[in-house]
Design an enzyme around this catalytic site. Structure first.
Site, PDB file in Angstrom:
ATOM      1  CG  ASP A   1      -2.151   0.911   0.879  1.00 56.92           C
ATOM      2  OD1 ASP A   1      -2.910   0.578  -0.049  1.00 56.92           O
ATOM      3  OD2 ASP A   1      -2.307   1.967   1.526  1.00 56.92           O
TER       4      ASP A   1
ATOM      5  N   GLY B   1       0.919   5.946 -12.207  1.00 55.15           N
ATOM      6  CA  GLY B   1       0.488   6.905 -11.181  1.00 55.15           C
ATOM      7  C   GLY B   1       1.153   8.263 -11.343  1.00 55.15           C
ATOM      8  CE1 TYR B   2      -1.179  11.958  -7.636  1.00 51.63           C
ATOM      9  CE2 TYR B   2      -1.091   9.614  -7.105  1.00 51.63           C
ATOM     10  CZ  TYR B   2      -1.769  10.814  -7.104  1.00 51.63           C
ATOM     11  OH  TYR B   2      -3.044  10.877  -6.593  1.00 51.63           O
TER      12      TYR B   2
HETATM   13  P1  ITT Z   1      -3.400  -2.541  -5.334  1.00 55.64           P
HETATM   14  O1  ITT Z   1      -4.128  -2.102  -4.087  1.00 55.64           O
HETATM   15  O2  ITT Z   1      -4.183  -3.558  -6.134  1.00 55.64           O
HETATM   16  O3  ITT Z   1      -1.985  -2.975  -5.057  1.00 55.64           O
HETATM   17  P2  ITT Z   1      -3.685   0.237  -6.103  1.00 55.64           P
HETATM   18  O4  ITT Z   1      -3.340   1.032  -7.331  1.00 55.64           O
HETATM   19  O5  ITT Z   1      -5.115   0.282  -5.628  1.00 55.64           O
HETATM   20  O6  ITT Z   1      -3.233  -1.277  -6.339  1.00 55.64           O
HETATM   21  P3  ITT Z   1      -2.809   1.562  -3.694  1.00 55.64           P
HETATM   22  O7  ITT Z   1      -4.125   1.412  -3.011  1.00 55.64           O
HETATM   23  O8  ITT Z   1      -1.556   1.280  -2.917  1.00 55.64           O
HETATM   24  O9  ITT Z   1      -2.685   0.641  -4.971  1.00 55.64           O
HETATM   25  O10 ITT Z   1      -2.766   3.027  -4.327  1.00 55.64           O
HETATM   26  C1  ITT Z   1      -1.584   3.648  -4.512  1.00 55.64           C
HETATM   27  C2  ITT Z   1      -1.712   4.739  -5.545  1.00 55.64           C
HETATM   28  O11 ITT Z   1      -0.620   5.649  -5.278  1.00 55.64           O
HETATM   29  C3  ITT Z   1      -1.477   4.184  -6.937  1.00 55.64           C
HETATM   30  O12 ITT Z   1      -2.674   3.845  -7.589  1.00 55.64           O
HETATM   31  C4  ITT Z   1      -0.729   5.348  -7.605  1.00 55.64           C
HETATM   32  O13 ITT Z   1      -1.632   6.310  -8.088  1.00 55.64           O
HETATM   33  C5  ITT Z   1       0.067   5.953  -6.452  1.00 55.64           C
HETATM   34  N1  ITT Z   1       1.403   5.325  -6.403  1.00 55.64           N
HETATM   35  C6  ITT Z   1       1.856   4.379  -5.538  1.00 55.64           C
HETATM   36  N2  ITT Z   1       3.119   4.019  -5.824  1.00 55.64           N
HETATM   37  C7  ITT Z   1       3.470   4.760  -6.892  1.00 55.64           C
HETATM   38  C8  ITT Z   1       4.630   4.832  -7.683  1.00 55.64           C
HETATM   39  O14 ITT Z   1       5.680   4.051  -7.466  1.00 55.64           O
HETATM   40  N3  ITT Z   1       4.650   5.701  -8.689  1.00 55.64           N
HETATM   41  C9  ITT Z   1       3.595   6.495  -8.943  1.00 55.64           C
HETATM   42  N4  ITT Z   1       2.456   6.466  -8.280  1.00 55.64           N
HETATM   43  C10 ITT Z   1       2.376   5.611  -7.259  1.00 55.64           C
END
Ligand code: ITT
Length: 193
Positions: free
Chosen positions: A70, A152-153
């Site tokens: 997470d 993501g970001y």
């Molecule tokens: P899972 O729960 O299925 O693993 P998720 O995308 O829902 O996938 P999270 O709840 O941990 O995962 O959300 C984290 C969000 O934060 C993710 O969707 C990205 O937008 C951002 N994020 C996390 N790690 C990142 C990274 O290494 N680079 C860029 N954005 C990231």
């Protein structure tokens, strides 16, 4: 132990995990290998709690030692949000470009340029046995959206001391610096030493 389950439906995370485990003799499984298409609600109040909700869920579904990640970004110009709401925040915009433009605007207006990524990895190897690994990387919000790699970001995050955003780095370069790379290397040490 020659099997491990990474409970994540995020394709970007899965790719990074495959690369990080490439040199180790272990078979990694993903939710699609077990046709698991649903996920538990992430109702925890921290990365660690949410990671544990996911790794326990994955372990209970398969009885294979399971880890989950997470993670998210905290941005100074947004009062250190969105933090654990990172996915919901980016998904609340029409597309990621709109989200990035909003963040860059807020950063320029406030002059508060700092940001960091954090990851909690929870490894569940029996129902009541969980181990946590954490990783954090500090940096700044870039002045422009740069790079198409990662997820993501990544295109707006410049790690301290780097001229490239995560979005401009190869996966290997990003893993070397990143919050996830740091936390996964701790898990790898735990598993293989
Ligand atoms: P899972 O729960 O299925 O693993 P998720 O995308 O829902 O996938 P999270 O709840 O941990 O995962 O959300 C984290 C969000 O934060 C993710 O969707 C990205 O937008 C951002 N994020 C996390 N790690 C990142 C990274 O290494 N680079 C860029 N954005 C990231």
């Amino acid at each position: 132990m020659n099997k491990i389950f990474f409970f994540s439906n995020n394709a970007g995370k899965q790719e990074e995990i495959k690369t990080l485990f490439k040199n180790f003799r272990i078979n990694i499984f993903f939710p699609e290998d077990f046709k698991i298409t649903y996920e538990p609600k992430e109702v925890g109040n921290s990365f660690a709690n949410n990671a544990k909700i996911k790794s326990l869920f994955g372990y209970e579904k398969t009885h294979i030692p399971c880890f989950a990640d997470d993670s998210g970004i905290s941005i100074e110009a947004l009062g250190w949000k969105p933090n654990i709401m990172s996915k919901r925040f980016i998904d609340s915009f029409k597309n990621s470009t709109e989200c990035f433009n909003y963040i860059i605007k807020k950063t320029k207006e406030s002059g508060k340029i700092k940001a960091y990524f954090k990851t909690s990895i929870c490894y569940t190897f029996e129902k009541n046995y969980h181990v946590l690994f954490e990783g954090k990387i500090e940096g700044i919000i870039s002045e422009k959206i740069k790079g198409k790699n990662g997820f993501g970001y990544d295109p707006i995050f410049l790690p301290n001391g780097s001229l490239k955003t995560f979005g401009e780095m190869t996966e290997r370069e990003k893993n070397f610096h990143s919050h996830r790379g740091i936390a996964i290397n701790k898990l790898i040490n735990f598993l293989f030493n």
